[in-house]
Each structure stands twice: as structure tokens, then as C-alpha cells.
Design an enzyme around this catalytic site. Structure first.
Site, PDB file in Angstrom:
ATOM      1  N   ASP A 297     -52.422  45.433 -22.433  1.00 34.92           N
ATOM      2  CA  ASP A 297     -53.578  44.951 -23.326  1.00 34.92           C
ATOM      3  C   ASP A 297     -52.069  46.143 -23.569  1.00 34.92           C
ATOM      4  O   ASP A 297     -51.633  46.984 -23.184  1.00 34.92           O
ATOM      5  CB  ASP A 297     -54.335  46.122 -23.837  1.00 34.92           C
ATOM      6  CG  ASP A 297     -54.597  45.828 -25.240  1.00 34.92           C
ATOM      7  OD1 ASP A 297     -54.512  45.611 -26.056  1.00 34.92           O
ATOM      8  OD2 ASP A 297     -55.288  47.387 -25.066  1.00 34.92           O
ATOM      9  N   GLU A 344     -49.568  41.013 -23.794  1.00 36.73           N
ATOM     10  CA  GLU A 344     -50.273  41.034 -24.997  1.00 36.73           C
ATOM     11  C   GLU A 344     -49.477  41.626 -25.803  1.00 36.73           C
ATOM     12  O   GLU A 344     -49.162  43.145 -26.455  1.00 36.73           O
ATOM     13  CB  GLU A 344     -51.452  41.704 -25.269  1.00 36.73           C
ATOM     14  CG  GLU A 344     -52.281  42.142 -26.431  1.00 36.73           C
ATOM     15  CD  GLU A 344     -51.745  42.989 -27.652  1.00 36.73           C
ATOM     16  OE1 GLU A 344     -50.876  42.618 -28.880  1.00 36.73           O
ATOM     17  OE2 GLU A 344     -51.793  44.146 -27.550  1.00 36.73           O
ATOM     18  N   ASP A 398     -60.151  41.470 -31.290  1.00 37.16           N
ATOM     19  CA  ASP A 398     -59.761  42.344 -32.623  1.00 37.16           C
ATOM     20  C   ASP A 398     -60.399  41.963 -33.503  1.00 37.16           C
ATOM     21  O   ASP A 398     -59.699  42.030 -34.959  1.00 37.16           O
ATOM     22  CB  ASP A 398     -58.958  43.086 -32.507  1.00 37.16           C
ATOM     23  CG  ASP A 398     -58.941  44.327 -31.194  1.00 37.16           C
ATOM     24  OD1 ASP A 398     -59.987  44.785 -31.185  1.00 37.16           O
ATOM     25  OD2 ASP A 398     -57.924  44.824 -30.819  1.00 37.16           O
TER      26      ASP A 398
END
Length: 505
Positions: A297, A344, A398
Site C-alpha cells: 500500500d 499500489e 476505498d
């Protein structure tokens, strides 16, 4: 590591059905694996598995390597004779469609304490397995169990507010508290033992069914965590208060005039590099023991990160600081080999970030929700994927659901999407985007479970910037019907994403 052509579902285990108020590693997890197998899927993507702290976010855990106690299945503890049928009777009135984290935490804590008390007095072969786990994971488990026992002894307060002697890990204080909290420390080790037993059993079953587990590593850890308390030297901390002296976040952009201030302490990358990134190597190795593929991430923070000074209340007054990303990945590859890591690479991505990603041949991410609000050069439009080294999503945890996203667009914006799609299959915008992702050249296509069923925005997993109500969505078991499974399998086969061999990722 190159990816084979495949597809899968994004679903965090907390969203599984369960009579105990939260999804867990019990029977419904196995049923979900069977659904994936029967639908021709090869990937189960999850969010971070750590023990969640404030806000219940998987991205703010008390440990970068521990498992979440709330995921432990009481039914599995019953099978081990660590709980009785009576212990599982008279359950609280849990909501069916969401997690009441406060109620679940209180309930699960009571059950786990009973199971621990029974484990202590029970003669079984599992005792040796427990000791073996404690030894093999001692490099993080000792600090984590101690930290959690100390945190409970301090009524949940963060470590930097404790007495200076124990907050700064003075040897005399460590020895005194270890003796005082010996049983509580052992309890937290037992909880991790049960988590890893259950998780390993589930992962092994998934792998046997041809399903790979796709995990998630947040680049930063919570300030209120065992990692920062045990390794303050690798984080940017105020020498007097212990608070973050430089905080993580992202700068102001089109979406936010003040940026995002996350509050996590950023790393002392110079110190980490001097130590051959040992903490990170251990973290990734620990992750590889739990999953088959890893998403990092906020990957861009490994090339350069936004650092905001202590005392700021927004992310405006930060600055970019270069990180040793190339040395980091060279060390990781040297010590652990070529790894199944996905970057990501969303947000403010510069050529330097792309260069780092591509040098180590890491797949990046493409989000279809981002594809329709600029011109033909939009990098998220499938015809601009110049190689298969991508993971394509309708949306992520998200994002809004696809139905929610489409319904919130203006008529003109909706028309822009439907014109691109042309003749649709008539099963809803969610299936149109699923087909678009499936048909792309991207090696992997992943869809939130909500999109398979065309659920609306009320089922969003997370709304960034909204402090409450996130991470709590759950589905009901009756939705996993053969009809939906057959449709998903058909689309998977049409676009060549069905399983080819048992060794493929």
C-alpha cells in the site's frame, strides 16, 4: 514475479457471515473459498490482517505482524474443546449486516480468556505446537504480547503516555513489568497461536482448491503499536515526548485542498538501510508465511514520501523526502528472492515512482472508476494498458461500489461511460465493468464482492476522510447462489481467466 492470467474477489474476512457478530476463520470462510473455486476464480484478496486499533481500520494495527484476535472462530475453539456449547449460547444480539466492533470486542475477549484458561489446564499435544510457535515468532511476538499486556494495564493508553521508564524500555522496568504481567503476556501469545492455527488451516485449504491469498502490507505502521514502541530507532520520533516528529500523509491535490495527514511516524530510512532493512525483511517474510501475493500500500512512499512536521494539523506544510527504494528492493530480492509483490501505484505518481516499479518488474494497479473523466490518453482506460503486468479493478475498498459510483455521476458523466461500453449485456453497470476488466490485457482482474451483486453505496467498505462507520459491512450467506457463481464462471471462461494449472499465480 510475472502474473498468470486470472481473476478473483476482494473481500476482507470481517465481512464474512458469522453468528458471532463479525466474519471469522470458521465455516463461512471455507464456504466462501468453495464459492470462489466453483466460480472459476483463483484469487482471494484481503485487507491487512493485523489487530485493529482506533477506528477499527486494518491499516492502523497494533502490530505489523500479528493477527487480529477478532477473526478467531469460536466454533473452532469449541472443536478443540477449549470452549463449551454453553459458552456459545445466549449470544448478544449482533447486527447481521455490519460489525458492532465494541460489542464484538467485549464478547470475543471473554471467550478467548475462557479458552486460554482451559488451555492452561488441559494436557494436549497442542502445548508443544504452542511452544514451537512462540519460539519461531519470538522476533516479534515477544514484544507484541508484552505491549498488549502493558497497554491493558494502562487502560488502553498509547505507549508514549506511560511512565518514562517503561515507555523508553529501561531494562529494570522491562524486567519488573514482565514479572508482573507474566500471565497476561502468555494470554496474548496464546491468542496469536490460535489465530495462526486457524489462518494456516484456512490458507492451506484455499491453496488446495486452487485459490491464492492476496494480502496487503500498509507501508506505515500505527504510532500506537508494538513496532514503534519496540523499535523507536527506526522511526522519526520526538526525543522528549515520543510523539511522531515527522508524520506521514499526502500533499494537497485536486481532491483535497489541505492534503491528507495520516499521523503515522515516517521511517528513519538511513538507519533502516544501515541495518540492511532487517525489520522490513522480517515483516515481508512474516507476510509471506500468511499469503501468496502481497500488495504494498502507498508504494510511492518507497521512492519519496511526504513528511509533515510535528504540530501541523493539515498536510499542507510538508515536503517530499527521497527514500532508498532501489536499495530496499535490491536487499529484499537478495535476501528473499524474487517475490510476488504488487505495487499500489495510485495517487500522485511521478516518473521516478514508475521507474522504481518497472525496474523491479512489479505489477501496478488500474481502477476502472478512474477511467472516464479525461481524454483518450487516460491511463486507466483498458486500451492504454501496453503490457499485461497490471492488476485491474472495478474499484477497491476505498472506492464506492460500482453501482454507487455510477448513480452518483451526472447524466452527462453516465453517458460518457455507456458510450465507451457500447452495447452492454443488460445485467447492470456492475457486470458491464466486470466484463470490461475481464476482457482487458491485465494479467489479474479483481472485483469487490459488492460489485458481483450490484450492491449500492450503503455497502461501501471504507469512505476515506470519514471517521466513523467504516470497515463494518457484512454479507449474508444466502447471496452466494449457484446462479451468480455460474454467471461469474461463464464470464471468467469467456475471457480466458479460468484456472490453467495448480502452480500459476
Amino acid at each position: 514475479m510475472p502474473l498468470s492470467r486470472a481473476s478473483g474477489i476482494l473481500l476482507h474476512p470481517t465481512s464474512l457471515p458469522s453468528p458471532f457478530g463479525i466474519g471469522d476463520l470458521g465455516n463461512e470462510a471455507y464456504n466462501f473459498v468453495n464459492f470462489l473455486r466453483d466460480s472459476g476464480q483463483q484469487i482471494w484478496q484481503i485487507l491487512p490482517l493485523g489487530p485493529t486499533g482506533f477506528g477499527n481500520s486494518p491499516y492502523l494495527a497494533y502490530s505489523a505482524m500479528a493477527g487480529n484476535p477478532l477473526l478467531i472462530s469460536p466454533e473452532k475453539l469449541l472443536d478443540q474443546e477449549l470452549l463449551s456449547e454453553e459458552d456459545l449460547s445466549n449470544l448478544p444480539e449482533f447486527p447481521n449486516d455490519r460489525v458492532d466492533f465494541d460489542l464484538v470486542t467485549e464478547f470475543k475477549r471473554s471467550l478467548l480468556q475462557k479458552a486460554y484458561d482451559n488451555f492452561k489446564t488441559k494436557e494436549s499435544e497442542e502445548k508443544q505446537a504452542f511452544y514451537d510457535l512462540c519460539a519461531s515468532k519470538a522476533f516479534w511476538l515477544d514484544d507484541y504480547a508484552f505491549y498488549m499486556a502493558l497497554k491493558e494495564a494502562h487502560q488502553g493508553a498509547s505507549w508514549h503516555t506511560w511512565d518514562q521508564e517503561i515507555a523508553r524500555r529501561q531494562p529494570a522496568a522491562l524486567k519488573e513489568w514482565q514479572q508482573r504481567l507474566a500471565d497476561e503476556i502468555q494470554y496474548h501469545k496464546f491468542v496469536q497461536f490460535e489465530f495462526f492455527q486457524q489462518w494456516d488451516e484456512l490458507k492451506n485449504y484455499a491453496n488446495e482448491q486452487g485459490i491464492k491469498i492476496f494480502g496487503d502490507i500498509p507501508i506505515y505502521v500505527a504510532h500506537d503499536s508494538a513496532d514503534v514502541w519496540a523499535h523507536p530507532e527506526i522511526f522519526c520520533l520526538d526525543a522528549e515526548t515520543g510523539e511522531a516528529s515527522l508524520m506521514a500523509g499526502v500533499p494537497p491535490d485536486y481532491f483535497s485542498e489541505t492534503g491528507q495527514l495520516w499521523g503515522n511516524p515516517v521511517y528513519q530510512w538511513d538507519r533502516l538501510e544501515q541495518e540492511d532493512f532487517l525489520w522490513w525483511v522480517q515483516r515481508i517474510q512474516s507476510m509471506l508465511n500468511k499469503v501468496d501475493l502481497i500488495r504494498i500500500d502507498h508504494f510511492r512512499g518507497l521512492q519519496a514520501y511526504w513528511a509533515v512536521p510535528q504540530g501541523e494539523t493539515t498536510a499542507i506544510n510538508g515536503e517530499w523526502v527521497e527514500a532508498p527504494g532501489e536499495a530496499f528492493f535490491e536487499t529484499i530480492n537478495e535476501k528473499l528472492g524474487s517475490l510476488p509483490i504488487i505495487a499500489e501505484d495510485l495517487g500522485l505518481i511521478t516518473p521516478d515512482v514508475e521507474e522504481l516499479r518497472d525496474k523491479f518488474e512489479l505489477p501496478g494497479m488500474k481502477i476502472l472508476h478512474f477511467a472516464f473523466d479525461s481524454g483518450h490518453e487516460n491511463p486507466y482506460l483498458p486500451y492504454n494498458y501496453v503490457s499485461p503486468n497490471w492488476v485491474v479493478y472495478t474499484g477497491t475498498h476505498d472506492n464506492n461500489t460500482t453501482v454507487g459510483w455510477f448513480n452518483n455521476r451526472s447524466p452527462e458523466e453516465q453517458e460518457r461511460v455507456t458510450r465507451f461500453l457500447g452495447c452492454t449485456c443488460g445485467n447492470g453497470i456492475h457486470w458491464d465493468l466486470i466484463r470490461l476488466a475481464m476482457s482487458s490485457v491485465a494479467s489479474m482482474a479483481i472485483f469487490p464482492l459488492q460489485d458481483i451483486f450490484g450492491f449500492g453505496e450503503e455497502t461501501m467498505m471504507n469512505q476515506p476522510g470519514v471517521a466513523e462507520g467504516n470497515w463494518s459491512w457484512r454479507y449474508q450467506p444466502e447471496i452466494l447462489t449457484p446462479e451468480v457463481s455460474d454467471r461469474l464462471r461463464e464470464v471468467t471462461q469467456i475471457y480466458g481467466r479460468e484456472p490453467q494449472n495448480e502452480d500459476s499465480y
